[in-house]
Every structure is written in C-alpha cells, then in structure tokens.
Design a protein around this motif. Structure first.
Motif, PDB file in Angstrom:
ATOM      1  N   SER A 124       8.392   9.345  -5.488  1.00 52.20           N
ATOM      2  CA  SER A 124       9.144   8.334  -4.748  1.00 52.20           C
ATOM      3  C   SER A 124       8.466   7.973  -3.431  1.00 52.20           C
ATOM      4  O   SER A 124       8.753   6.924  -2.855  1.00 52.20           O
ATOM      5  N   PHE A 125       7.539   8.812  -2.943  1.00 54.27           N
ATOM      6  CA  PHE A 125       6.807   8.507  -1.725  1.00 54.27           C
ATOM      7  C   PHE A 125       5.498   7.771  -2.006  1.00 54.27           C
ATOM      8  O   PHE A 125       4.869   7.265  -1.092  1.00 54.27           O
ATOM      9  N   ILE A 126       5.086   7.737  -3.256  1.00 51.76           N
ATOM     10  CA  ILE A 126       3.820   7.090  -3.596  1.00 51.76           C
ATOM     11  C   ILE A 126       4.021   5.621  -3.932  1.00 51.76           C
ATOM     12  O   ILE A 126       3.243   4.763  -3.541  1.00 51.76           O
ATOM     13  N   GLU A 127       5.080   5.332  -4.685  1.00 53.23           N
ATOM     14  CA  GLU A 127       5.357   3.949  -5.069  1.00 53.23           C
ATOM     15  C   GLU A 127       6.819   3.816  -5.467  1.00 53.23           C
ATOM     16  O   GLU A 127       7.472   4.801  -5.792  1.00 53.23           O
ATOM     17  N   PRO A 128       7.334   2.582  -5.456  1.00 56.37           N
ATOM     18  CA  PRO A 128       8.721   2.380  -5.889  1.00 56.37           C
ATOM     19  C   PRO A 128       8.869   2.730  -7.367  1.00 56.37           C
ATOM     20  O   PRO A 128       7.894   2.712  -8.122  1.00 56.37           O
ATOM     21  N   ALA A 129      10.089   3.045  -7.765  1.00 51.52           N
ATOM     22  CA  ALA A 129      10.351   3.302  -9.187  1.00 51.52           C
ATOM     23  C   ALA A 129       9.942   2.063  -9.983  1.00 51.52           C
ATOM     24  O   ALA A 129      10.152   0.935  -9.532  1.00 51.52           O
TER      25      ALA A 129
ATOM     26  N   GLU B 263      12.636   8.955 -12.604  1.00 47.60           N
ATOM     27  CA  GLU B 263      13.834   8.161 -12.872  1.00 47.60           C
ATOM     28  C   GLU B 263      14.917   9.159 -13.251  1.00 47.60           C
ATOM     29  O   GLU B 263      14.707  10.016 -14.108  1.00 47.60           O
ATOM     30  N   GLY B 264      16.066   9.059 -12.613  1.00 48.46           N
ATOM     31  CA  GLY B 264      17.148  10.011 -12.834  1.00 48.46           C
ATOM     32  C   GLY B 264      17.565  10.165 -14.280  1.00 48.46           C
ATOM     33  O   GLY B 264      17.910  11.253 -14.726  1.00 48.46           O
ATOM     34  N   ARG B 265      17.513   9.090 -15.041  1.00 44.82           N
ATOM     35  CA  ARG B 265      17.958   9.178 -16.439  1.00 44.82           C
ATOM     36  C   ARG B 265      17.063  10.078 -17.284  1.00 44.82           C
ATOM     37  O   ARG B 265      17.473  10.581 -18.311  1.00 44.82           O
ATOM     38  N   PHE B 266      15.825  10.300 -16.828  1.00 44.42           N
ATOM     39  CA  PHE B 266      14.910  11.163 -17.573  1.00 44.42           C
ATOM     40  C   PHE B 266      14.761  12.543 -16.945  1.00 44.42           C
ATOM     41  O   PHE B 266      14.468  13.507 -17.640  1.00 44.42           O
ATOM     42  N   GLY B 267      14.879  12.649 -15.623  1.00 46.26           N
ATOM     43  CA  GLY B 267      14.816  13.949 -14.958  1.00 46.26           C
ATOM     44  C   GLY B 267      13.424  14.493 -14.715  1.00 46.26           C
ATOM     45  O   GLY B 267      13.273  15.665 -14.389  1.00 46.26           O
TER      46      GLY B 267
ATOM     47  N   THR C 123       0.832  -1.190   0.000  1.00 51.27           N
ATOM     48  CA  THR C 123       0.000   0.000   0.000  1.00 51.27           C
ATOM     49  C   THR C 123       0.874   1.250   0.000  1.00 51.27           C
ATOM     50  O   THR C 123       2.053   1.204   0.361  1.00 51.27           O
ATOM     51  N   MET C 124       0.262   2.372  -0.365  1.00 45.66           N
ATOM     52  CA  MET C 124       1.002   3.625  -0.393  1.00 45.66           C
ATOM     53  C   MET C 124       1.548   3.968   0.996  1.00 45.66           C
ATOM     54  O   MET C 124       2.690   4.392   1.123  1.00 45.66           O
ATOM     55  N   ASN C 125       0.756   3.761   2.046  1.00 47.97           N
ATOM     56  CA  ASN C 125       1.215   4.095   3.396  1.00 47.97           C
ATOM     57  C   ASN C 125       2.394   3.234   3.827  1.00 47.97           C
ATOM     58  O   ASN C 125       3.318   3.722   4.473  1.00 47.97           O
ATOM     59  N   GLN C 126       2.381   1.937   3.470  1.00 45.81           N
ATOM     60  CA  GLN C 126       3.507   1.062   3.801  1.00 45.81           C
ATOM     61  C   GLN C 126       4.767   1.517   3.065  1.00 45.81           C
ATOM     62  O   GLN C 126       5.842   1.586   3.639  1.00 45.81           O
ATOM     63  N   HIS C 127       4.613   1.817   1.778  1.00 41.87           N
ATOM     64  CA  HIS C 127       5.761   2.271   0.992  1.00 41.87           C
ATOM     65  C   HIS C 127       6.296   3.586   1.545  1.00 41.87           C
ATOM     66  O   HIS C 127       7.507   3.754   1.704  1.00 41.87           O
ATOM     67  N   LEU C 128       5.397   4.512   1.844  1.00 41.81           N
ATOM     68  CA  LEU C 128       5.795   5.814   2.384  1.00 41.81           C
ATOM     69  C   LEU C 128       6.559   5.644   3.692  1.00 41.81           C
ATOM     70  O   LEU C 128       7.604   6.269   3.901  1.00 41.81           O
ATOM     71  N   ALA C 129       6.063   4.798   4.586  1.00 39.75           N
ATOM     72  CA  ALA C 129       6.728   4.571   5.875  1.00 39.75           C
ATOM     73  C   ALA C 129       8.140   4.039   5.668  1.00 39.75           C
ATOM     74  O   ALA C 129       9.102   4.538   6.270  1.00 39.75           O
ATOM     75  N   GLN C 130       8.283   3.052   4.801  1.00 43.34           N
ATOM     76  CA  GLN C 130       9.606   2.473   4.535  1.00 43.34           C
ATOM     77  C   GLN C 130      10.537   3.476   3.868  1.00 43.34           C
ATOM     78  O   GLN C 130      11.710   3.566   4.200  1.00 43.34           O
TER      79      GLN C 130
END
Length: 193
Positions: free
Chosen positions: A65-70, A103-107, A3-10
């Motif tokens: 980056s706080f909503i979901e992994p890349a 993603e850093g490669r795109f900016g 979930t978004m909250n789990q990802h955000l916490a981590q």
C-alpha cells in the motif's frame, strides 16, 4: 503516473490523518524517527525497504500500500508485468515489483523481488499471524528462518511465520529473483482507505 515517493507521501499523510496521529505518535508506533517521517511526507526522502516495512508494520497496513495504489481491475481479471512496475526503493540492493498489491478480499500481496549481488536484509517481525511464502525463480539466495540461514536455489520454496525475525541475502555474483506471497490473517485489515 504517480511516482512511488509521491504516493508514499500521500499515503502516510492520509493514514496519520485517519488515525489522528501526530508525527510523534507515528514515530513511536513505527520506530522511525519523527524527522524521517516528516521528510517522507514532504517527498524529500526515499526510504529503504526496511524503513517502509517498519512504517507498514507500525500502521498495521500492507507493505504494497506504500508502493502504489491498489490496482483497478475490470471484473476479476488483472494483468500485471513485473518489468513495467519494478522499482528500487532508495536505490538499495533490492528491486520490488508488487505483482498483486494487497486487497482485503484476498488477504495477501504478491511480489517479485530481486536481490542484487551482496544484498542482505534482516527483517523485524511483522504483525502476529503474518506468513510469507518464498519461491525462487532464478539464481540462488539464502533465507533466515528460526535463526538459521538456509540456501534456496531455483525452484525451491519455503513458507514461514513472518511474525518472527527473518531475512534474505544474496551471497552470489548474479541477481536472485523470487516471488514472495505475504498472507495477512483475517481480522487484521492491512488496507485502510
């Protein structure tokens, strides 16, 4: 699926650990209270979009980056569907679908955002050099740029420096849907591991 909250916490814990920041240091950098940051890290609080932006800006990382992994893509092809990833942080009047997280490669990061009727948000400035590109997909909305609210209808687009105060609102009776491409300047690296 996480979930978004789990990802955000981590994510928040990992960033604080990487920087060696206490909750006090993180609160000073973000303008979000130590108590709130602690609740977020424990998964006890669902922060608003405004709070997430403050945290992202304070840590100098992308909002997505706080909503979901890349995302992981096979090769250079990535397919995404807004309906499958749309979320409503803190149950407030904005729905967020990170179509292409940073993603850093795109900016940049690209969102589909939905403003529900009556929703209004004024944003604090992002890091220097950040620009936003707004394209209205459906409905009518207003954007606050250079201290002035400007009406945007379907098909209208605006680009502005997001390192100044800005905002979004929907004064209508139907949702307003728009794409928001947020570009980060290069030496900034808004994605830490």
């Amino acid at each position: 699926m996480q979930t978004m909250n789990q990802h955000l916490a981590q994510r928040l814990k990992a960033l604080r650990s990487e920087l060696g920041w206490s909750l006090d240091a993180a609160a000073r950098a973000t303008g979000v209270s130590k108590a709130m940051l602690g609740q977020i890290e424990r998964g006890e609080s669902s922060p608003t979009v405004a709070t997430l932006w403050k945290i992202a800006t304070g840590f100098r990382v992308s909002f997505s980056s706080f909503i979901e992994p890349a995302p992981t893509a096979k090769g250079d092809v990535l397919y995404r569907t807004a309906d499958a990833i749309r979320q409503q942080p803190a149950g407030e009047g904005m729905q967020v679908a990170p179509l292409f997280p940073y993603e850093g490669r795109f900016g940049f990061e690209l969102f589909e955002l939905t403003l529900l009727p009556g929703y209004r948000r004024e944003s604090e400035p992002h890091e220097p050099g950040v620009t936003e590109h707004v394209i209205v997909i459906s409905g009518t909305m207003e954007v606050l740029v250079d201290g002035e609210w400007r009406r945007l209808e379907q098909g209208a687009a605006v680009r502005f420096a997001a390192d100044r105060p800005h905002g979004y609102r929907n004064l209508g009776d139907v949702p307003a849907i728009f794409h928001n491409l947020i570009h980060y300047p290069s030496p900034q690296s808004p994605e830490r591991p």
